[in-house]
Motif scaffolding. Sequence first.
Motif, PDB file in Angstrom:
ATOM      1  N   GLU A 115       1.803  -8.979   3.715  1.00 41.31           N
ATOM      2  CA  GLU A 115       3.089  -8.515   3.171  1.00 41.31           C
ATOM      3  C   GLU A 115       3.004  -7.112   2.582  1.00 41.31           C
ATOM      4  OE1 GLU A 115       5.778 -10.345   3.607  1.00 41.31           O
ATOM      5  OE2 GLU A 115       4.543 -11.894   4.557  1.00 41.31           O
ATOM      6  N   ARG A 116       1.795  -6.535   2.565  1.00 43.96           N
ATOM      7  CA  ARG A 116       1.608  -5.265   1.847  1.00 43.96           C
ATOM      8  C   ARG A 116       1.027  -4.141   2.699  1.00 43.96           C
ATOM      9  NH1 ARG A 116      -2.242  -5.559  -1.921  1.00 43.96           N
ATOM     10  NH2 ARG A 116      -3.324  -7.291  -0.897  1.00 43.96           N
ATOM     11  N   PHE A 117       0.259  -4.480   3.701  1.00 46.18           N
ATOM     12  CA  PHE A 117      -0.416  -3.463   4.520  1.00 46.18           C
ATOM     13  C   PHE A 117       0.200  -3.407   5.913  1.00 46.18           C
ATOM     14  CE2 PHE A 117      -4.935  -3.716   2.411  1.00 46.18           C
ATOM     15  CZ  PHE A 117      -4.347  -3.549   1.164  1.00 46.18           C
ATOM     16  N   THR A 118       0.208  -2.223   6.484  1.00 45.64           N
ATOM     17  CA  THR A 118       0.580  -2.074   7.885  1.00 45.64           C
ATOM     18  C   THR A 118      -0.463  -1.210   8.589  1.00 45.64           C
ATOM     19  OG1 THR A 118       1.983  -0.171   7.382  1.00 45.64           O
ATOM     20  CG2 THR A 118       3.058  -2.312   7.489  1.00 45.64           C
ATOM     21  N   ILE A 119      -0.661  -1.483   9.850  1.00 46.42           N
ATOM     22  CA  ILE A 119      -1.597  -0.709  10.653  1.00 46.42           C
ATOM     23  C   ILE A 119      -0.837  -0.067  11.800  1.00 46.42           C
ATOM     24  CG2 ILE A 119      -2.225  -2.730  12.058  1.00 46.42           C
ATOM     25  CD1 ILE A 119      -5.069  -1.508  12.255  1.00 46.42           C
ATOM     26  N   SER A 120      -1.227   1.152  12.116  1.00 48.14           N
ATOM     27  CA  SER A 120      -0.606   1.862  13.225  1.00 48.14           C
ATOM     28  C   SER A 120      -1.642   2.760  13.866  1.00 48.14           C
ATOM     29  CB  SER A 120       0.596   2.678  12.741  1.00 48.14           C
ATOM     30  OG  SER A 120       0.186   3.653  11.797  1.00 48.14           O
ATOM     31  N   ARG A 121      -1.315   3.239  15.040  1.00 49.67           N
ATOM     32  CA  ARG A 121      -2.228   4.149  15.716  1.00 49.67           C
ATOM     33  C   ARG A 121      -1.433   5.254  16.391  1.00 49.67           C
ATOM     34  NH1 ARG A 121      -5.641   0.676  19.723  1.00 49.67           N
ATOM     35  NH2 ARG A 121      -6.257   2.695  20.614  1.00 49.67           N
ATOM     36  N   TYR A 169      -4.365   4.265  11.467  1.00 50.48           N
ATOM     37  CA  TYR A 169      -3.995   4.357  10.058  1.00 50.48           C
ATOM     38  C   TYR A 169      -3.868   2.970   9.442  1.00 50.48           C
ATOM     39  CZ  TYR A 169      -2.549   8.967  11.733  1.00 50.48           C
ATOM     40  OH  TYR A 169      -2.523  10.206  12.307  1.00 50.48           O
ATOM     41  N   LEU A 170      -4.102   2.920   8.141  1.00 47.51           N
ATOM     42  CA  LEU A 170      -3.845   1.713   7.377  1.00 47.51           C
ATOM     43  C   LEU A 170      -3.016   2.108   6.167  1.00 47.51           C
ATOM     44  CD1 LEU A 170      -4.444  -1.357   7.180  1.00 47.51           C
ATOM     45  CD2 LEU A 170      -6.302  -0.748   5.612  1.00 47.51           C
ATOM     46  N   GLN A 171      -1.764   1.713   6.175  1.00 51.04           N
ATOM     47  CA  GLN A 171      -0.888   1.960   5.038  1.00 51.04           C
ATOM     48  C   GLN A 171      -0.986   0.785   4.092  1.00 51.04           C
ATOM     49  OE1 GLN A 171       1.105   4.719   4.240  1.00 51.04           O
ATOM     50  NE2 GLN A 171       1.409   3.611   2.310  1.00 51.04           N
ATOM     51  N   MET A 172      -1.398   1.061   2.867  1.00 50.32           N
ATOM     52  CA  MET A 172      -1.616   0.007   1.884  1.00 50.32           C
ATOM     53  C   MET A 172      -0.633   0.195   0.737  1.00 50.32           C
ATOM     54  SD  MET A 172      -5.784  -0.122   1.891  1.00 50.32           S
ATOM     55  CE  MET A 172      -5.957   1.467   1.085  1.00 50.32           C
ATOM     56  N   ASN A 173       0.240  -0.747   0.561  1.00 49.08           N
ATOM     57  CA  ASN A 173       1.233  -0.718  -0.510  1.00 49.08           C
ATOM     58  C   ASN A 173       0.967  -1.818  -1.519  1.00 49.08           C
ATOM     59  OD1 ASN A 173       2.570   1.377   0.889  1.00 49.08           O
ATOM     60  ND2 ASN A 173       3.793  -0.091   2.042  1.00 49.08           N
ATOM     61  N   SER A 174       1.531  -1.662  -2.692  1.00 52.75           N
ATOM     62  CA  SER A 174       1.405  -2.677  -3.743  1.00 52.75           C
ATOM     63  C   SER A 174      -0.046  -3.099  -3.922  1.00 52.75           C
ATOM     64  CB  SER A 174       2.271  -3.899  -3.402  1.00 52.75           C
ATOM     65  OG  SER A 174       3.624  -3.536  -3.235  1.00 52.75           O
ATOM     66  N   LEU A 175      -0.900  -2.121  -4.077  1.00 47.94           N
ATOM     67  CA  LEU A 175      -2.328  -2.410  -4.175  1.00 47.94           C
ATOM     68  C   LEU A 175      -2.655  -3.219  -5.416  1.00 47.94           C
ATOM     69  CD1 LEU A 175      -3.632   0.989  -2.851  1.00 47.94           C
ATOM     70  CD2 LEU A 175      -4.310  -1.252  -1.953  1.00 47.94           C
ATOM     71  N   LYS A 176      -3.653  -4.083  -5.265  1.00 46.77           N
ATOM     72  CA  LYS A 176      -4.102  -4.955  -6.340  1.00 46.77           C
ATOM     73  C   LYS A 176      -5.572  -4.679  -6.625  1.00 46.77           C
ATOM     74  CE  LYS A 176      -1.127  -8.650  -4.559  1.00 46.77           C
ATOM     75  NZ  LYS A 176      -1.096 -10.053  -4.076  1.00 46.77           N
TER      76      LYS A 176
END
Length: 127
Positions: A69-75, A83-90
């Motif tokens: 629910e927090r990370f997305t991966i793209s190329r 890329y690894l987009q990391m949101n709402s990091l814990k």
Amino acid sequence: QVQLVESGGGLVQAGDSLRLSCATSGLTFSKYAMGWFRQAPGKEREFVAAIDWSGWSGGSVSLADSVKERFTISRDNAKNTVYLQMNSLKPEDTATYYCAAAVGLSRFGSPGRMAYWGTGTLVTVSS
């Protein structure tokens, strides 16, 4: 010579975002699924996310339940970069993050089945 070079790690606070990049060279990018593992101190390396290649518009994606629910991966196949987009990091996301390449998405089920690894980038999330 194949190289996977990660960047974008750092020290952030809980709730912040980071974007990791993995620039590759020396491999035929379109022939590999690309992804990320992470390893926290004293723990085993664990799968985070992976993306297959199925044309210039992107490919199938797999994400660990802990980050779904927090990370997305793209190329970006034109830049040979993932890329690894990391949101709402814990704080529990604190780890060294490793980029990896494999000949198929299913191989990301086991770190031992990766064809290539980067050297890692450290992500530290403070509470």
